[in-house]
Design an enzyme around this catalytic site. Structure first.
Site, PDB file in Angstrom:
ATOM      1  CB  SER A  44      -0.965  -0.053   1.194  1.00 19.31           C
ATOM      2  OG  SER A  44      -2.084   0.772   0.991  1.00 19.31           O
ATOM      3  CG  ASP A  71      -4.786  -2.143   0.997  1.00 21.17           C
ATOM      4  OD1 ASP A  71      -3.599  -1.985   0.668  1.00 21.17           O
ATOM      5  OD2 ASP A  71      -5.228  -1.863   2.129  1.00 21.17           O
TER       6      ASP A  71
END
Length: 326
Positions: free
Chosen positions: A70, A217
């Site tokens: 991320s 993610d």
């Protein structure tokens, strides 16, 4: 290279305010101790992680291989591309952070807009701008695809939402019939940073069967991806983890699907920071302080510098008392 269901983002400049020169000259690589670096996720707090990377360089260390998830993938990509300490500082201060949250047309409608966005786009924001900006930053260093980097020097985690599996990028792309070396680094970063309900999942077409696979993610699979770097060799592994410093706990009033989604987003990005740091036998962990809502991208250049410098100083202080050798 993978085809997607949408066209390439339109190019826009990453121009920002003119900054004074960094008062501290970066260390040269010659004679620096080699380390592997691992950066966890954390939204806008990734600015502090970039500062910690710069502080590590200033302390006499050179990154060999880096990995991230991320926001950590954003930082790792810049380090792998060759940004030095001074360049990292200038870079994070000129990025138009607020523009990285690029809403779709649904968000023009107050109140109802976020519900429409979740229904039509599966998220509030598109993610196009994030990929545009990172493409430009990497291109400034001559990096476009993973083939432009030394093999193994940059790895990151994304989550295959369609099949519920974590995927290590870039090598994991081969399982979808995609040549990892030809895949854009900025697209991989976007995949790793596509926080559920915040950014739209990133569609990638499986070249073997034409199936559209949605990626999101990487923190859903591994927020602190130490498994992506070699922990058994002679090179030390340093992990960068965010910690709460006098940050009040959030209080979410949950009334429906949209507010529940917002609570899930926030908890997924910051809940770990409230827990004691886990133990990793072969990883030296650097605690990086940052006090800000992970999704508060309305940050000024001065605030970004302050967050960066806080991470920088934390890393310098850490290595002043805990020197490494490799």
């Amino acid at each position: 290279m993978a085809r997607t269901s949408r066209g390439a983002p339109k190019s826009r400049s990453v121009a920002g305010p003119t900054l004074p020169p960094d008062p501290v000259s970066p260390l040269r690589c010659e004679g620096m101790d080699r380390i592997h670096g691992v950066f966890e996720g954390g939204g806008i707090k990734g600015i502090a992680l970039a500062g910690a990377a710069a502080g590590t360089m200033r302390s006499g260390y050179r990154f060999v291989d880096v990995a991230g998830t991320s926001a950590g993938a954003l930082v790792a990509s810049l380090v792998a591309a060759g940004y030095d300490a001074a360049e990292l500082r200038a870079c994070v201060c000129r990025v138009p952070w607020r523009s990285l949250l690029d809403p779709g047309p649904e968000m023009r409608f107050p109140g109802l807009g976020r519900h429409l966005a979740l229904f039509r786009r599966r998220a509030r924001y598109k993610g196009d701008r994030l990929e545009e900006v990172w493409s430009e930053l990497l291109a400034d260093k001559g990096v476009h695809t993973f083939g432009d980097l030394r093999p193994g020097s940059l790895r990151m985690v994304a989550t295959d939402l369609t099949h519920e599996v974590g995927v290590a990028l870039p090598e994991g792309l081969a399982a979808y019939g995609i040549d990892p070396g030809r895949f854009p680094v900025a697209r991989a970063v976007r995949m790793s940073a596509a926080v559920p309900f915040v950014y739209e999942p990133v569609p990638v077409v499986d070249q073997r069967n034409g199936e559209e696979v949605l990626f999101g993610d990487g923190a859903l699979a591994s927020k602190f991806p130490v498994e992506l770097v070699d922990q058994t060799g002679a090179i030390s592994v340093v992990g960068y983890r965010l910690v709460n410093i006098d940050e009040p706990h959030a209080h979410n009033t949950i009334r429906g699907p949209a507010s529940l989604a917002a609570a899930v987003m926030g908890a997924g990005m910051r809940a770990r920071e409230s827990l004691p740091t886990g133990r990793f036998e072969h990883v030296e962990q650097v605690a990086v302080p940052a006090c800000r809502d992970p999704l508060d991208f309305d940050i000024s250049g001065e605030e970004a510098r302050a967050m960066f410098d806080g991470g920088h100083d934390a890393a310098v202080a850490h290595f002043a008392t805990t020197p490494l050798s490799s």
